[in-house]
Design a protein around this motif. Structure first.
Motif, short mmCIF file in Angstrom:
data_model
loop_
_atom_site.label_atom_id
_atom_site.label_comp_id
_atom_site.label_asym_id
_atom_site.label_seq_id
_atom_site.Cartn_x
_atom_site.Cartn_y
_atom_site.Cartn_z
N LEU A 268 3.78 7.45 -11.02
CA LEU A 268 3.04 8.65 -11.41
C LEU A 268 1.87 8.94 -10.46
O LEU A 268 1.52 10.09 -10.22
CB LEU A 268 2.51 8.51 -12.84
CG LEU A 268 3.56 8.58 -13.95
CD1 LEU A 268 2.91 8.27 -15.30
CD2 LEU A 268 4.21 9.96 -13.99
N THR A 269 1.27 7.88 -9.94
CA THR A 269 0.11 8.06 -9.07
C THR A 269 0.48 8.06 -7.58
O THR A 269 -0.40 8.07 -6.73
CB THR A 269 -0.94 6.96 -9.32
OG1 THR A 269 -0.33 5.67 -9.15
CG2 THR A 269 -1.50 7.06 -10.73
N PHE A 270 1.77 8.06 -7.27
CA PHE A 270 2.19 8.03 -5.87
C PHE A 270 1.63 9.21 -5.09
O PHE A 270 1.25 9.09 -3.93
CB PHE A 270 3.72 8.02 -5.76
CG PHE A 270 4.22 8.04 -4.34
CD1 PHE A 270 4.16 6.89 -3.56
CD2 PHE A 270 4.70 9.21 -3.77
CE1 PHE A 270 4.60 6.90 -2.24
CE2 PHE A 270 5.14 9.23 -2.45
CZ PHE A 270 5.09 8.07 -1.69
N GLY A 271 1.55 10.37 -5.76
CA GLY A 271 1.04 11.55 -5.08
C GLY A 271 -0.41 11.43 -4.67
O GLY A 271 -0.90 12.22 -3.86
N LEU A 272 -1.11 10.44 -5.24
CA LEU A 272 -2.52 10.24 -4.89
C LEU A 272 -2.70 9.29 -3.72
O LEU A 272 -3.82 9.04 -3.28
CB LEU A 272 -3.28 9.66 -6.10
CG LEU A 272 -3.35 10.49 -7.37
CD1 LEU A 272 -4.01 9.69 -8.48
CD2 LEU A 272 -4.11 11.78 -7.13
N SER A 273 -1.59 8.75 -3.21
CA SER A 273 -1.68 7.65 -2.24
C SER A 273 -2.47 8.02 -0.99
O SER A 273 -3.10 7.16 -0.38
CB SER A 273 -0.28 7.18 -1.85
OG SER A 273 0.47 8.23 -1.28
N LYS A 274 -2.46 9.27 -0.62
CA LYS A 274 -3.19 9.67 0.59
C LYS A 274 -4.70 9.55 0.41
O LYS A 274 -5.42 9.21 1.34
CB LYS A 274 -2.82 11.10 0.99
CG LYS A 274 -3.36 11.51 2.36
CD LYS A 274 -2.82 12.86 2.78
CE LYS A 274 -3.33 13.26 4.16
NZ LYS A 274 -2.83 12.39 5.23
N VAL A 275 -5.17 9.83 -0.81
CA VAL A 275 -6.61 9.74 -1.07
C VAL A 275 -7.00 8.43 -1.74
O VAL A 275 -8.09 7.91 -1.52
CB VAL A 275 -7.11 10.94 -1.91
CG1 VAL A 275 -7.08 12.21 -1.09
CG2 VAL A 275 -6.30 11.11 -3.18
N ASP A 276 -6.10 7.89 -2.56
CA ASP A 276 -6.37 6.60 -3.23
C ASP A 276 -5.84 5.49 -2.33
O ASP A 276 -4.90 4.77 -2.66
CB ASP A 276 -5.68 6.59 -4.60
CG ASP A 276 -6.03 5.37 -5.43
OD1 ASP A 276 -6.94 4.62 -5.02
OD2 ASP A 276 -5.38 5.16 -6.46
N ASN A 277 -6.46 5.35 -1.15
CA ASN A 277 -5.88 4.55 -0.07
C ASN A 277 -6.55 3.20 0.15
O ASN A 277 -6.20 2.48 1.09
CB ASN A 277 -5.93 5.36 1.24
CG ASN A 277 -7.33 5.87 1.54
OD1 ASN A 277 -8.30 5.12 1.53
ND2 ASN A 277 -7.44 7.17 1.83
N GLY A 278 -7.52 2.85 -0.70
CA GLY A 278 -8.18 1.55 -0.54
C GLY A 278 -9.06 1.46 0.69
O GLY A 278 -9.43 0.37 1.11
N ALA A 279 -9.39 2.62 1.29
CA ALA A 279 -10.16 2.66 2.54
C ALA A 279 -9.44 1.91 3.65
O ALA A 279 -10.04 1.25 4.49
CB ALA A 279 -11.57 2.12 2.34
N LYS A 280 -8.10 2.02 3.61
CA LYS A 280 -7.26 1.37 4.62
C LYS A 280 -6.53 2.44 5.43
O LYS A 280 -6.31 3.56 4.98
CB LYS A 280 -6.23 0.45 3.96
CG LYS A 280 -6.82 -0.66 3.11
CD LYS A 280 -7.53 -1.70 3.96
CE LYS A 280 -8.00 -2.87 3.10
NZ LYS A 280 -8.72 -3.88 3.91
N ASP A 281 -6.12 2.05 6.63
CA ASP A 281 -5.28 2.90 7.46
C ASP A 281 -3.84 2.49 7.16
O ASP A 281 -3.38 1.45 7.60
CB ASP A 281 -5.61 2.68 8.93
CG ASP A 281 -4.68 3.45 9.86
OD1 ASP A 281 -3.81 4.17 9.35
OD2 ASP A 281 -4.83 3.31 11.08
N ASN A 282 -3.13 3.30 6.37
CA ASN A 282 -1.77 2.93 5.97
C ASN A 282 -0.69 3.62 6.79
O ASN A 282 0.48 3.59 6.42
CB ASN A 282 -1.59 3.23 4.48
CG ASN A 282 -2.44 2.32 3.62
OD1 ASN A 282 -2.34 1.11 3.72
ND2 ASN A 282 -3.31 2.89 2.81
#
Length: 408
Positions: A268-282
């Motif tokens: 459900l939260t996959f769409g947030l992955s760009k902003v909910d990124n853990g302050a990492k470069d993914n």
């Protein structure tokens, strides 16, 4: 009737259901989401998740608290009808009543929160509304005063405080000199200097337990205000909105018994992955350090655990600390954890954290709120951008993560 409302929803007559107060709040909330583009048919379209701006009809927001532009108005209607108390009691929803709390309402609220997080992020950051948050757009929003800041000590006036140590022996805390030959009980101030002739070795024998950890004490005399003097209104407003939505989303998941490791929650939260990124470069490599956050962390790590005037002497034992790894790798690689000539015995003692005290008008203090005025302002402004850790996929979005959006 209830049946006709359900039938109308199936026929995607969203505006009719939304306006009908005889329909249940669950049905009306569902209709508002339909009007906002949050429906399975919309997301099943080819490329829907590749361009969320197009899928959700996201328009450029004038500010993070612009609750009515484009389809965000429908999301606001849904959240004010069946949202968590975080919303129904806020200025976003004047005159709203608390929801009844049925699972159906909470489910609709959950989807509304996810959509609102996406809408807020893209509505504020995606200036040209093309569905992509570019490097320049991300940097423009999160631009900070990083001139003169490096991870090798530039930008902070950090140095050893009389070469003192905090010494932890079991549950007891002491302040010691550089060779641990003077070891005085902590009495509420880490700015004190040990003056007795009682060595830490004697304290160990008296307590019947080994030294748990030694912590070098550093003084922070000054630091660059990374916020450029507090030009923060939009950023702080953004952070406030993100926090409100994230908190409500977390509450909805918990109310439905959907834990953080649940596969449904992650989907459900996959769409947030760009902003909910853990302050990492993914992208292209997962979990790499985000370049955009490196200089921010020089200051963030110094202030995130700062004690204030409300901190008790007991609480102070666990505040004003920074891990030695963060201190040397992210803040100041030129620092030494031990004074010159430290004995092998001291070098062998456990050390995981360092302690910080702050320059004040009359010496040094444990409370950042009592720090010298310019140091206090720099710390206060940096803390206003958030002091929470950033965790990938936790449904919460921090300022640190916003600085990394373009790298995901």
């Amino acid at each position: 009737s209830a049946q006709s409302c359900a039938v109308l929803l199936d026929k995607e007559k969203y505006s009719t259901v939304a306006a009908n107060t005889n329909c249940t709040n669950y049905e009306r909330g569902s209709a508002y989401l339909g009007q906002a583009g949050v429906n399975f048919g919309n997301f099943l379209k080819e490329g829907a998740t590749d361009n969320l701006t197009k899928t959700l009809g996201i328009k450029k927001l004038s500010s993070p608290t612009d609750y009515t532009t484009g389809n965000r108005g429908y999301l606001t209607n849904a959240l004010c009808l069946i949202g968590a108390n975080t919303f129904t009691s806020s200025s976003r929803c004047p005159g709203a009543s608390p929801r009844t709390g049925t699972n159906g309402e909470i489910e609709i609220s959950l989807f509304a929160n996810i959509a609102d997080l996406i809408y807020l992020s893209y509505g504020v950051l995606d200036n040209d509304s093309n569905g992509t948050i570019s490097d320049s757009e991300s940097k423009e929003f999160a631009e900070l005063n990083t001139v003169g800041i490096t991870t090798s000590g530039m930008g902070t006036g950090l140095s050893a405080y009389n070469n003192n140590f905090e010494v932890v022996i079991g549950t007891s805390h002491f302040i010691a000199n550089s060779d641990l030959t003077k070891c005085d009980p902590y009495d509420g101030n880490y700015t004190d200097n040990a003056s007795s002739n009682t060595p830490c070795a004697v304290r160990v024998l008296a307590l019947g337990t080994e030294i748990t950890e030694i912590r070098p004490i550093y003084k922070l005399d000054d630091m660059i205000d990374i916020t450029a003097g507090g030009e923060l209104n939009t950023r702080v407003s953004m952070l406030s909105e993100l926090t409100m939505i994230s908190t409500a989303l977390d509450s909805d998941f918990d109310s439905l018994g959907i834990g953080s490791e649940n596969s449904i929650r992650k989907q459900l939260t996959f769409g947030l992955s760009k902003v909910d990124n853990g302050a990492k470069d993914n992208y292209p490599t997962a979990n790499e350090a985000c370049i955009g956050v490196l200089l921010f962390d020089v200051m963030f790590l110094l202030v995130k655990n700062a004690a204030d005037n409300s901190t008790t002497s007991s609480e102070l034992k666990s505040e004003n600390l920074i891990s030695t790894n963060d201190l040397l790798t992210a803040v100041d690689s030129t620092l030494s954890l031990l004074p010159a000539g430290a004995s092998d015995v001291i070098e062998a003692l456990p050390m995981n954290s360092a302690r910080i005290v702050y320059a004040s008008s009359s010496g040094y203090t444990d409370s950042y709120e009592e720090a010298e005025s310019s140091l206090y302002e720099a710390m206060k402004n940096t803390r206003s951008l958030g002091i929470e850790d950033s965790v990938t996929g936790d449904g919460k979005v921090t300022f640190r993560e916003l600085t990394c959006v373009s790298e995901n």
